[in-house]
Design an enzyme around this catalytic site. Structure first.
Site, mmCIF file in Angstrom:
data_model
loop_
_atom_site.group_PDB
_atom_site.id
_atom_site.type_symbol
_atom_site.label_atom_id
_atom_site.label_comp_id
_atom_site.label_asym_id
_atom_site.label_seq_id
_atom_site.Cartn_x
_atom_site.Cartn_y
_atom_site.Cartn_z
ATOM 1 N N GLN A 10 7.145 -7.302 -4.500
ATOM 2 C CA GLN A 10 7.973 -7.201 -5.699
ATOM 3 C C GLN A 10 9.208 -8.100 -5.621
ATOM 4 O O GLN A 10 9.736 -8.308 -4.535
ATOM 5 C CB GLN A 10 8.413 -5.748 -5.885
ATOM 6 C CG GLN A 10 8.011 -5.217 -7.245
ATOM 7 C CD GLN A 10 8.124 -3.725 -7.326
ATOM 8 O OE1 GLN A 10 7.446 -3.019 -6.629
ATOM 9 N NE2 GLN A 10 8.982 -3.239 -8.197
ATOM 10 N N SER A 90 5.082 -5.561 1.759
ATOM 11 C CA SER A 90 5.019 -4.342 0.945
ATOM 12 C C SER A 90 3.790 -4.362 0.035
ATOM 13 O O SER A 90 2.662 -4.324 0.532
ATOM 14 C CB SER A 90 6.331 -4.173 0.158
ATOM 15 O OG SER A 90 6.392 -2.904 -0.433
ATOM 16 N N LEU A 91 3.970 -4.478 -1.263
ATOM 17 C CA LEU A 91 2.838 -4.597 -2.188
ATOM 18 C C LEU A 91 1.856 -5.684 -1.713
ATOM 19 O O LEU A 91 0.639 -5.543 -1.825
ATOM 20 C CB LEU A 91 3.364 -4.949 -3.584
ATOM 21 C CG LEU A 91 2.402 -5.737 -4.485
ATOM 22 C CD1 LEU A 91 1.321 -4.831 -5.008
ATOM 23 C CD2 LEU A 91 3.128 -6.420 -5.599
ATOM 24 N N ARG A 115 -0.406 2.904 -7.224
ATOM 25 C CA ARG A 115 0.805 2.875 -6.399
ATOM 26 C C ARG A 115 2.025 2.536 -7.258
ATOM 27 O O ARG A 115 3.073 3.172 -7.152
ATOM 28 C CB ARG A 115 0.628 1.825 -5.296
ATOM 29 C CG ARG A 115 1.810 1.647 -4.351
ATOM 30 C CD ARG A 115 1.458 0.544 -3.343
ATOM 31 N NE ARG A 115 2.456 0.354 -2.288
ATOM 32 C CZ ARG A 115 3.430 -0.525 -2.318
ATOM 33 N NH1 ARG A 115 3.592 -1.314 -3.391
ATOM 34 N NH2 ARG A 115 4.262 -0.657 -1.301
ATOM 35 N N HIS A 199 10.421 2.430 0.134
ATOM 36 C CA HIS A 199 10.369 2.550 1.596
ATOM 37 C C HIS A 199 11.446 3.500 2.116
ATOM 38 O O HIS A 199 12.120 3.226 3.101
ATOM 39 C CB HIS A 199 10.463 1.163 2.265
ATOM 40 C CG HIS A 199 9.354 0.252 1.831
ATOM 41 N ND1 HIS A 199 8.057 0.415 2.266
ATOM 42 C CD2 HIS A 199 9.332 -0.781 0.973
ATOM 43 C CE1 HIS A 199 7.280 -0.511 1.691
ATOM 44 N NE2 HIS A 199 8.037 -1.237 0.891
ATOM 45 N N GLN A 248 3.184 3.200 4.995
ATOM 46 C CA GLN A 248 4.011 2.087 4.489
ATOM 47 C C GLN A 248 4.920 2.510 3.329
ATOM 48 O O GLN A 248 6.015 1.998 3.166
ATOM 49 C CB GLN A 248 3.074 0.955 4.052
ATOM 50 C CG GLN A 248 3.751 -0.346 3.703
ATOM 51 C CD GLN A 248 3.256 -0.886 2.376
ATOM 52 O OE1 GLN A 248 3.347 -0.223 1.353
ATOM 53 N NE2 GLN A 248 2.730 -2.097 2.393
#
Length: 308
Positions: A10, A90-91, A115, A199, A248
Site C-alpha cells: 500500500q 505487506s500486501l 483482507r 500491523h 503478518q
C-alpha cells in the site's frame, strides 16, 4: 546471477496505474478484465481514472496494486524472465506468492479483496494511525514504544531500511510519539495518511475473518523461496506460508532483514514488480551495491525485452 522479484504494498498506488499496460498488452487486458469479474466492481475504472480518494480506500488499494503487479509479472513470464526468489511488502507478499506458484491469481485476488475489506472495517471500528520515523535505530524505536505503552497501543510496524521505521497504534499515542521521537533525535517524524493502524493489535478484529479465508484457500508449496515479512527468512512449505500470512496481519514487517537475507543468499539483481519504485529506493538505503530495476510501465517492460 540469482534474480529477485519484489512486490510493493500500500502507498504505491496512483491514478492511471496500469492504463498503458492495458492498452498495449493483450495479457494485461486479460488480467484486468478477469479482476473486474472476480471483484464484482470496476477496478479498471478506479485504477485508470480515479478519483484518488476512492483509489486510496484500503479495500480498493489492495486489489489495485495486486492486479497491477500480476499484470507485470505475467508479461515478464511471457518474456522468459522468472525469479529465483521473491518477497513482497505487506500486501505485496500475496503478489509474491502468486509469482512463486503457491497461490493462483484468482485465489490471491479473492484473499487480497477479503483482507482489504477486513482491514478497512477493523480500521473503522478501532481507529488508529501510523507514522514514519527517520533517523532512529531499531533499538530507539522499541524504546520509544515501550515508553508510551502505558498510554495505549503502539508498536513498530515496518522496519523498512536503516533509519526508516514505521510505527502503528492508537491515534493519540502515535501523535505523542512524534514529539518524543523528535526529542530522541529523529530527523523526521510524520504521521502517514492511512485508514488504520496496520500491523498492530488494532487489526485484531480482522484476524478471524482472514484466518477463515486462508483456511478455505488452497496453497501449494512455493517453487522458489518466498522471504517472509514475519521472519525475514525464506519459506516454501505451504502450511508455513499460510500460518505466516495470518501472523503478518498484526506483526511488524521485517523488510530490511528480508532484503539483507536475500543479498546474503546470493540474490544479485532485484526487480520491483508493480506500481512505483518505493522498494528500489529502500533497497538503495539497505545496500547501494545491489541493482534494482522498477518494472511497472510499458516502457519498463519493453526495456527488459531489449536486454534479453
Amino acid at each position: 546471477m540469482k534474480k529477485a522479484f519484489i512486490f510493493p504494498g500500500q502507498a504505491s498506488q496512483f491514478v492511471g496505474m496500469g492504463k498503458d499496460l492495458y492498452e498495449h498488452f493483450e495479457s494485461a487486458r486479460r488480467i484486468f478484465d478477469q479482476a473486474n469479474e472476480i471483484l464484482n466492481f470496476d477496478l479498471k475504472k478506479v485504477c485508470f481514472e480515479g478519483p484518488e480518494e476512492e483509489l486510496k480506500q484500503t479495500y480498493i488499494t489492495q486489489p489495485a496494486i495486486f492486479v497491477h503487479s500480476m499484470a507485470v509479472n505475467t508479461l515478464l513470464e511471457e518474456k522468459g524472465l522468472k525469479p529465483d526468489g521473491v518477497a513482497g511488502h505487506s500486501l505485496g507478499e500475496y503478489s509474491a506468492l502468486v509469482a512463486a506458484g503457491s497461490l493462483t491469481f484468482e485465489d490471491g485476488l479473492r484473499l487480497v479483496q477479503k483482507r482489504g475489506q477486513l482491514m478497512h472495517e477493523s480500521g473503522n471500528k478501532n481507529p488508529g494511525t501510523m507514522a514514519a520515523l527517520i533517523g532512529l535505530s531499531a533499538e530507539q524505536v522499541y524504546e520509544l514504544c515501550e515508553k508510551l505503552s502505558d498510554k495505549g497501543i503502539i508498536q513498530p510496524a515496518n522496519f523498512n531500511s536503516p533509519g526508516q521505521i514505521a510505527i502503528s497504534g492508537q491515534v493519540e499515542v502515535i501523535r505523542q510519539a512524534l514529539d518524543v521521537a523528535r526529542e530522541m533525535g529523529a530527523k523526521k517524524a510524520l504521521e502517514l495518511v492511512v485508514s488504520g493502524a496496520f500491523h498492530s493489535p488494532l487489526m485484531d478484529d480482522a484476524r478471524a475473518g482472514l484466518q477463515e479465508a486462508l483456511e478455505k484457500t488452497e496453497f501449494k508449496d512455493a517453487r522458489v523461496p518466498v522471504y517472509s515479512n514475519v521472519t525475514g527468512g525464506p519459506v516454501t512449505a505451504r502450511d508455513e506460508i499460510r500460518h505466516l500470512l495470518f501472523k503478518q496481519l498484526t506483526s511488524p514487517v521485517l523488510w530490511q532483514k528480508s532484503m539483507e537475507n536475500m543479498i546474503a543468499d546470493g540474490f544479485a539483481a532485484f526487480y520491483e514488480i508493480g506500481p512505483g519504485k518505493v522498494l528500489c529506493g529502500l533497497l538503495k538505503r539497505i545496500n547501494r551495491q545491489v541493482p534494482c530495476q522498477p518494472i511497472g510501465t510499458v516502457e519498463n517492460v519493453n526495456r527488459v525485452g531489449e536486454e534479453g
